[in-house]
Design an enzyme around this catalytic site. Structure first.
Site, PDB file in Angstrom:
ATOM      1  N   LYS A  53       0.844  -1.190   0.000  1.00  0.00           N
ATOM      2  CA  LYS A  53       0.000   0.000   0.000  1.00  0.00           C
ATOM      3  C   LYS A  53       0.881   1.243   0.000  1.00  0.00           C
ATOM      4  CE  LYS A  53      -2.481   1.558   3.643  1.00  0.00           C
ATOM      5  NZ  LYS A  53      -2.299   3.013   3.706  1.00  0.00           N
ATOM      6  N   ASP A  80      -3.343   4.205  -2.185  1.00  0.00           N
ATOM      7  CA  ASP A  80      -4.304   4.648  -1.164  1.00  0.00           C
ATOM      8  C   ASP A  80      -4.337   6.177  -1.131  1.00  0.00           C
ATOM      9  OD1 ASP A  80      -5.917   4.840   1.101  1.00  0.00           O
ATOM     10  OD2 ASP A  80      -4.286   4.392   2.499  1.00  0.00           O
ATOM     11  N   LYS A 103      -7.365   7.899  -1.700  1.00  0.00           N
ATOM     12  CA  LYS A 103      -8.718   8.299  -1.243  1.00  0.00           C
ATOM     13  C   LYS A 103      -9.258   9.498  -2.015  1.00  0.00           C
ATOM     14  CE  LYS A 103      -7.972   6.728   3.545  1.00  0.00           C
ATOM     15  NZ  LYS A 103      -6.528   6.403   3.502  1.00  0.00           N
ATOM     16  N   ASP A 114     -13.801  14.020  -4.982  1.00  0.00           N
ATOM     17  CA  ASP A 114     -13.968  15.257  -5.763  1.00  0.00           C
ATOM     18  C   ASP A 114     -15.177  15.069  -6.664  1.00  0.00           C
ATOM     19  OD1 ASP A 114     -13.349  17.726  -7.160  1.00  0.00           O
ATOM     20  OD2 ASP A 114     -11.268  17.438  -6.550  1.00  0.00           O
ATOM     21  N   THR A 146     -11.825   5.849  10.355  1.00  0.00           N
ATOM     22  CA  THR A 146     -11.877   5.284  11.708  1.00  0.00           C
ATOM     23  C   THR A 146     -11.537   6.328  12.773  1.00  0.00           C
ATOM     24  OG1 THR A 146      -9.723   4.369  11.178  1.00  0.00           O
ATOM     25  CG2 THR A 146     -11.560   2.837  11.249  1.00  0.00           C
ATOM     26  N   ARG A 165       3.103  -0.986  10.562  1.00  0.00           N
ATOM     27  CA  ARG A 165       4.184  -0.960  11.542  1.00  0.00           C
ATOM     28  C   ARG A 165       4.602  -2.310  12.106  1.00  0.00           C
ATOM     29  NH1 ARG A 165       1.261   4.047  14.246  1.00  0.00           N
ATOM     30  NH2 ARG A 165      -0.433   2.828  13.307  1.00  0.00           N
TER      31      ARG A 165
END
Ligand code: C5P
Length: 240
Positions: free
Chosen positions: A31, A58, A60, A63, A122, A215
């Site tokens: 990603k 990614d 997002k 528009d 989230t 991570r």
């Protein structure tokens, strides 16, 4: 394991390419988010593609339909395999995105990209949503936006582990669910800033099609070993 997508949340293209090489054959894709893309641009996506890697871009997009179509067209030209748009941009915007993805892929003689909707970030909770004028709960809003995404003809959504089962129930077996927020003994006990987490196998059992892990792999002393431990855990789902 093709279900494990590794979030390359690093600052340089060089580090991203090193990680991608170290994880070859273990990660099912990578990603690339807005920071790395803003720093390194489409060349990095092409370079990852040249290593044989699938890239989830990614960014997002959110528009008007015309602008999002053009952005999706540009994303397909980088060779990205998966990309996302905000579902709250509405059905016409998502339909335009899906059409642009198909058109660009046909023009370039490639398979169409997987187009994924972002439902509710989230970082938003029920109170945060009310502040934006949305009265239903975050979970109800997530499910409503997932259904809209499906109606618009997109391939799936990004969802937190705790939303996965409700979306799977509402949208059926074929709909893709891409799930970040993965933590466990094998996926790192450090939660970082993730409040709602699940283990890799647990997420698959809840209905995830792909899991996104950052991570616990990229910050591990041995990223390949960390990824292998996760793949091992994922494989256990197939055996149960
Ligand atoms: O490092 P970690 O495993 O928490 O990384 C998860 C990745 O998934 C990050 O790139 C993060 O931005 C992304 N993500 C997330 N939660 C979402 C959507 C995306 O953690 N709801």
């Amino acid at each position: 394991m093709d279900k494990l997508l590794v979030a390359l949340d690093v600052e340089t293209g060089e580090r991203a390419l090193d990680l991608a090489s170290a994880l070859e054959g273990v990660a099912g894709g990578f990603k690339v988010g807005s920071r790395l893309f803003t720093l390194e641009g489409p060349d990095l996506v092409r370079q990852l593609g040249a290593l044989g890697a699938r890239v989830f871009l990614d960014l997002k997009f959110h528009d008007i339909p015309n602008t999002v179509s053009q952005a999706v067209d540009a994303a397909v030209r980088t060779g990205a395999w998966m990309m996302n748009v905000h579902a709250s941009g509405g059905v016409p915007m998502m339909q335009a995105a899906a059409q642009a993805g198909r058109d660009a892929a046909q023009r370039l003689r490639r398979p169409p990209p997987l187009l994924i909707g972002v439902t509710v970030l989230t970082s938003m909770d029920d109170a945060g949503l009310r502040g934006t004028g949305i009265q239903r709960s975050a979970l109800d809003q997530v499910v409503a936006l997932a259904k809209m995404t499906q109606t618009a003809g997109l391939d799936g959504v990004v969802a937190s582990p705790l939303e996965t089962a409700a979306i799977r129930h509402a949208c059926g077996d074929q709909f893709l669910i891409v799930t970040p927020g993965i933590r466990s003994a094998s996926a790192g006990t450090e939660r970082n800033d993730q409040a709602r987490t699940m283990g890799p196998a647990e997420a698959l059992r809840a209905g995830a099609s792909y899991i996104v892990v950052g991570r616990p792999i990229i910050a591990a002393p041995d990223p390949r070993a960390a990824a292998e431990a996760i793949v091992e855990e994922l494989a256990s789902v197939g055996r149960t």
